[in-house]
Design a protein around this motif. Sequence first.
Motif, PDB file in Angstrom:
ATOM      1  N   PRO A  12       0.818  -1.229   0.000  1.00 23.37           N
ATOM      2  CA  PRO A  12       0.000   0.000   0.000  1.00 23.37           C
ATOM      3  C   PRO A  12       0.847   1.273   0.000  1.00 23.37           C
ATOM      4  O   PRO A  12       0.370   2.325  -0.363  1.00 23.37           O
ATOM      5  N   MET A  13       2.102   1.161   0.444  1.00 20.20           N
ATOM      6  CA  MET A  13       3.011   2.295   0.453  1.00 20.20           C
ATOM      7  C   MET A  13       4.288   1.918  -0.283  1.00 20.20           C
ATOM      8  O   MET A  13       4.557   0.739  -0.521  1.00 20.20           O
ATOM      9  N   ALA A  14       5.081   2.914  -0.631  1.00 25.65           N
ATOM     10  CA  ALA A  14       6.281   2.676  -1.424  1.00 25.65           C
ATOM     11  C   ALA A  14       7.287   1.825  -0.653  1.00 25.65           C
ATOM     12  O   ALA A  14       7.521   2.041   0.544  1.00 25.65           O
ATOM     13  N   SER A  15       7.884   0.874  -1.364  1.00 29.09           N
ATOM     14  CA  SER A  15       8.903   0.023  -0.756  1.00 29.09           C
ATOM     15  C   SER A  15       9.846  -0.493  -1.833  1.00 29.09           C
ATOM     16  O   SER A  15       9.541  -0.442  -3.028  1.00 29.09           O
ATOM     17  N   ILE A  16      10.989  -0.984  -1.392  1.00 26.74           N
ATOM     18  CA  ILE A  16      11.908  -1.682  -2.279  1.00 26.74           C
ATOM     19  C   ILE A  16      12.340  -2.966  -1.584  1.00 26.74           C
ATOM     20  O   ILE A  16      12.217  -3.104  -0.372  1.00 26.74           O
ATOM     21  N   THR A  17      12.834  -3.900  -2.380  1.00 30.49           N
ATOM     22  CA  THR A  17      13.365  -5.141  -1.827  1.00 30.49           C
ATOM     23  C   THR A  17      14.827  -5.267  -2.213  1.00 30.49           C
ATOM     24  O   THR A  17      15.179  -5.154  -3.388  1.00 30.49           O
ATOM     25  N   VAL A  18      15.685  -5.468  -1.205  1.00 34.58           N
ATOM     26  CA  VAL A  18      17.128  -5.634  -1.398  1.00 34.58           C
ATOM     27  C   VAL A  18      17.570  -6.839  -0.576  1.00 34.58           C
ATOM     28  O   VAL A  18      17.234  -6.939   0.614  1.00 34.58           O
ATOM     29  N   ASP A  19      18.309  -7.743  -1.192  1.00 38.53           N
ATOM     30  CA  ASP A  19      18.767  -8.955  -0.484  1.00 38.53           C
ATOM     31  C   ASP A  19      17.606  -9.677   0.198  1.00 38.53           C
ATOM     32  O   ASP A  19      17.727 -10.140   1.351  1.00 38.53           O
ATOM     33  N   ASN A  20      16.474  -9.730  -0.489  1.00 41.81           N
ATOM     34  CA  ASN A  20      15.266 -10.400  -0.003  1.00 41.81           C
ATOM     35  C   ASN A  20      14.657  -9.741   1.235  1.00 41.81           C
ATOM     36  O   ASN A  20      13.789 -10.325   1.889  1.00 41.81           O
ATOM     37  N   ASN A  21      15.077  -8.536   1.554  1.00 44.01           N
ATOM     38  CA  ASN A  21      14.515  -7.769   2.666  1.00 44.01           C
ATOM     39  C   ASN A  21      13.712  -6.601   2.117  1.00 44.01           C
ATOM     40  O   ASN A  21      14.195  -5.863   1.245  1.00 44.01           O
ATOM     41  N   VAL A  22      12.502  -6.416   2.631  1.00 49.58           N
ATOM     42  CA  VAL A  22      11.638  -5.326   2.186  1.00 49.58           C
ATOM     43  C   VAL A  22      11.922  -4.081   3.006  1.00 49.58           C
ATOM     44  O   VAL A  22      11.920  -4.117   4.242  1.00 49.58           O
ATOM     45  N   PHE A  23      12.176  -2.976   2.318  1.00 44.18           N
ATOM     46  CA  PHE A  23      12.383  -1.673   2.945  1.00 44.18           C
ATOM     47  C   PHE A  23      11.071  -0.904   2.802  1.00 44.18           C
ATOM     48  O   PHE A  23      10.816  -0.278   1.774  1.00 44.18           O
TER      49      PHE A  23
ATOM     50  N   ALA B 215      15.258   3.995  -2.884  1.00 47.16           N
ATOM     51  CA  ALA B 215      16.402   3.230  -3.401  1.00 47.16           C
ATOM     52  C   ALA B 215      17.663   4.084  -3.438  1.00 47.16           C
ATOM     53  O   ALA B 215      18.758   3.611  -3.100  1.00 47.16           O
ATOM     54  N   ALA B 216      17.520   5.341  -3.850  1.00 46.89           N
ATOM     55  CA  ALA B 216      18.680   6.235  -3.889  1.00 46.89           C
ATOM     56  C   ALA B 216      19.266   6.425  -2.499  1.00 46.89           C
ATOM     57  O   ALA B 216      20.493   6.382  -2.308  1.00 46.89           O
ATOM     58  N   ALA B 217      18.401   6.645  -1.511  1.00 52.81           N
ATOM     59  CA  ALA B 217      18.876   6.859  -0.144  1.00 52.81           C
ATOM     60  C   ALA B 217      19.571   5.612   0.402  1.00 52.81           C
ATOM     61  O   ALA B 217      20.621   5.702   1.059  1.00 52.81           O
ATOM     62  N   VAL B 218      19.006   4.452   0.129  1.00 51.75           N
ATOM     63  CA  VAL B 218      19.611   3.205   0.602  1.00 51.75           C
ATOM     64  C   VAL B 218      20.951   2.965  -0.092  1.00 51.75           C
ATOM     65  O   VAL B 218      21.931   2.540   0.539  1.00 51.75           O
ATOM     66  N   ALA B 219      21.006   3.248  -1.398  1.00 53.16           N
ATOM     67  CA  ALA B 219      22.263   3.076  -2.136  1.00 53.16           C
ATOM     68  C   ALA B 219      23.359   3.982  -1.571  1.00 53.16           C
ATOM     69  O   ALA B 219      24.506   3.557  -1.385  1.00 53.16           O
ATOM     70  N   ILE B 220      23.007   5.229  -1.294  1.00 52.70           N
ATOM     71  CA  ILE B 220      23.995   6.167  -0.745  1.00 52.70           C
ATOM     72  C   ILE B 220      24.406   5.731   0.659  1.00 52.70           C
ATOM     73  O   ILE B 220      25.594   5.776   1.017  1.00 52.70           O
ATOM     74  N   GLY B 221      23.435   5.273   1.448  1.00 57.66           N
ATOM     75  CA  GLY B 221      23.786   4.747   2.766  1.00 57.66           C
ATOM     76  C   GLY B 221      24.705   3.559   2.664  1.00 57.66           C
ATOM     77  O   GLY B 221      25.690   3.435   3.410  1.00 57.66           O
ATOM     78  N   ASN B 222      24.426   2.664   1.719  1.00 58.27           N
ATOM     79  CA  ASN B 222      25.267   1.479   1.537  1.00 58.27           C
ATOM     80  C   ASN B 222      26.679   1.858   1.120  1.00 58.27           C
ATOM     81  O   ASN B 222      27.665   1.259   1.576  1.00 58.27           O
ATOM     82  N   TYR B 223      26.787   2.879   0.255  1.00 57.59           N
ATOM     83  CA  TYR B 223      28.120   3.338  -0.163  1.00 57.59           C
ATOM     84  C   TYR B 223      28.925   3.825   1.037  1.00 57.59           C
ATOM     85  O   TYR B 223      30.130   3.583   1.130  1.00 57.59           O
ATOM     86  N   PHE B 224      28.250   4.506   1.951  1.00 58.78           N
ATOM     87  CA  PHE B 224      28.926   5.042   3.132  1.00 58.78           C
ATOM     88  C   PHE B 224      28.939   4.058   4.308  1.00 58.78           C
ATOM     89  O   PHE B 224      29.143   4.457   5.462  1.00 58.78           O
ATOM     90  N   LYS B 225      28.706   2.784   4.009  1.00 56.99           N
ATOM     91  CA  LYS B 225      28.853   1.696   4.974  1.00 56.99           C
ATOM     92  C   LYS B 225      27.836   1.748   6.116  1.00 56.99           C
ATOM     93  O   LYS B 225      28.110   1.268   7.226  1.00 56.99           O
ATOM     94  N   VAL B 226      26.677   2.329   5.855  1.00 50.60           N
ATOM     95  CA  VAL B 226      25.589   2.220   6.822  1.00 50.60           C
ATOM     96  C   VAL B 226      24.982   0.830   6.658  1.00 50.60           C
ATOM     97  O   VAL B 226      24.581   0.471   5.545  1.00 50.60           O
ATOM     98  N   PRO B 227      24.903   0.002   7.706  1.00 53.19           N
ATOM     99  CA  PRO B 227      24.348  -1.352   7.561  1.00 53.19           C
ATOM    100  C   PRO B 227      22.950  -1.321   6.968  1.00 53.19           C
ATOM    101  O   PRO B 227      22.144  -0.433   7.270  1.00 53.19           O
ATOM    102  N   LEU B 228      22.648  -2.295   6.123  1.00 51.67           N
ATOM    103  CA  LEU B 228      21.357  -2.317   5.457  1.00 51.67           C
ATOM    104  C   LEU B 228      20.196  -2.378   6.448  1.00 51.67           C
ATOM    105  O   LEU B 228      19.135  -1.800   6.207  1.00 51.67           O
ATOM    106  N   GLU B 229      20.386  -3.054   7.562  1.00 50.54           N
ATOM    107  CA  GLU B 229      19.316  -3.122   8.554  1.00 50.54           C
ATOM    108  C   GLU B 229      19.049  -1.737   9.150  1.00 50.54           C
ATOM    109  O   GLU B 229      17.901  -1.371   9.417  1.00 50.54           O
ATOM    110  N   ALA B 230      20.129  -0.966   9.352  1.00 48.34           N
ATOM    111  CA  ALA B 230      19.958   0.409   9.849  1.00 48.34           C
ATOM    112  C   ALA B 230      19.268   1.268   8.797  1.00 48.34           C
ATOM    113  O   ALA B 230      18.433   2.125   9.128  1.00 48.34           O
ATOM    114  N   CYS B 231      19.598   1.047   7.524  1.00 52.37           N
ATOM    115  CA  CYS B 231      18.919   1.767   6.437  1.00 52.37           C
ATOM    116  C   CYS B 231      17.432   1.447   6.443  1.00 52.37           C
ATOM    117  O   CYS B 231      16.585   2.335   6.271  1.00 52.37           O
ATOM    118  N   ARG B 232      17.119   0.182   6.633  1.00 52.24           N
ATOM    119  CA  ARG B 232      15.717  -0.243   6.621  1.00 52.24           C
ATOM    120  C   ARG B 232      14.940   0.404   7.778  1.00 52.24           C
ATOM    121  O   ARG B 232      13.808   0.850   7.595  1.00 52.24           O
TER     122      ARG B 232
END
Length: 429
Positions: A245-256, A270-287
Amino acid sequence: MTIEELYQCFLQCDGVSIDTRNITPNSLFFALKGDNFDANTLAQQALDNGASFVVMDNKKLQSNPDKMFWYADALMALQELAKYHRQQLGLPIIALTGSNGKTTTKELILTVLSQKYQVRGTQGNLNNHIGVPLTLLSFDEDTDIGVVEMGANHLGEISHLCELTDPDFGYITNFGKAHLEGFGSFEGVVKAKGELYDYLENNYKLAFANTDDALQDAKTMTFARYTFGTDEQSDLIIQKYDAQPMASITVDNNVFQSQLTGIYNATNIAAAVAIGNYFKVPLEACRTAISQYLPTNNRSQWIEKNERKILLDAYNANPSSMEAALDNFLQLETQHAKTLFLGDMFELGTESSAEHLAVINRLKNTEKLTTFYIGKHFFEHKTTAQNTFFFEDYDTFAQAFKANPPLEKGLVLIKGSRGMALERILELL
């Protein structure tokens, strides 16, 4: 006084002000001029209201030389000071521009990066030749990463803002039909926004790019980039974009999962998560960050009022964002009626008539839909179609609406350019 000397005064202050109505105590006040005002005439008032020093460009009004510093151009002094400050700090800066979604994407990036870093960014949409210097001057030695939003409605503006900011990274949300009056055409939009890419490439910096956007992909192939998209060659692979019902993305089988509406916001996520990933923010923290972000400032806000679920997206509108908002809204499921309040789209130049007519034609014969068109650009294409109403201005609409308000419960979309201020409709509902 040189910029270096002015910088020493800046370091003694607690901030920068440009408006005597909300002076920051112990601030450095810049007396800027506009079409209808000249803050040089308020220099003494600025000091009386708490500013420690004033930068001005009218010598005749320089009544206190110890606290009022003269420059040939106060705005240029502000910009040069901001550029000098940026050079002294030397922190990594991400520049952000695009036709749609800049501010939402910026807020998402800040939310994600704040999971690991001390970050600061553009406040609201202060993204022009005044707002960008103010943003740069808000960064300090405790800032790990700065995020600077850049807006433009003419060629050369992004290039100028890049010269001030000297970004290490850049991202363009998209290329759309916005500010056509200033850019002249869609090709002009691409050239103007692409000035960020030009700066990054010429200065050996890095771009973040959405490989699902053919223009972004093509224009960033020749220099350093970090990519995201559904292409398996992307640095961050997006397995799925969704908006129900709201915007989401799926990365490594995890829904954001977010609290934002529309598939267009899935790309911003997706852009925000990609930039976070580049700067080594853990994906779980991004989610976690994505799930907690709440939209504000009339951007894709859901509001429930009097048995109506209202999508308030009245901060701005252009043909690209209007199309995306309508596509999303019409796909939403409801057992009740849907109502649209659409305001004029500004700064479209010679394309204005055709673009407003295209919106009207897009909505023709749509079932269970009532549409209120507000503004002279829509009004020039007035029709007598069923459940379609045209008003030349907001006051005419408000008067008619108050006299005979619709009582249907259901979904409501409010969308229009900032100058229409359609958030006022909330008071009528």
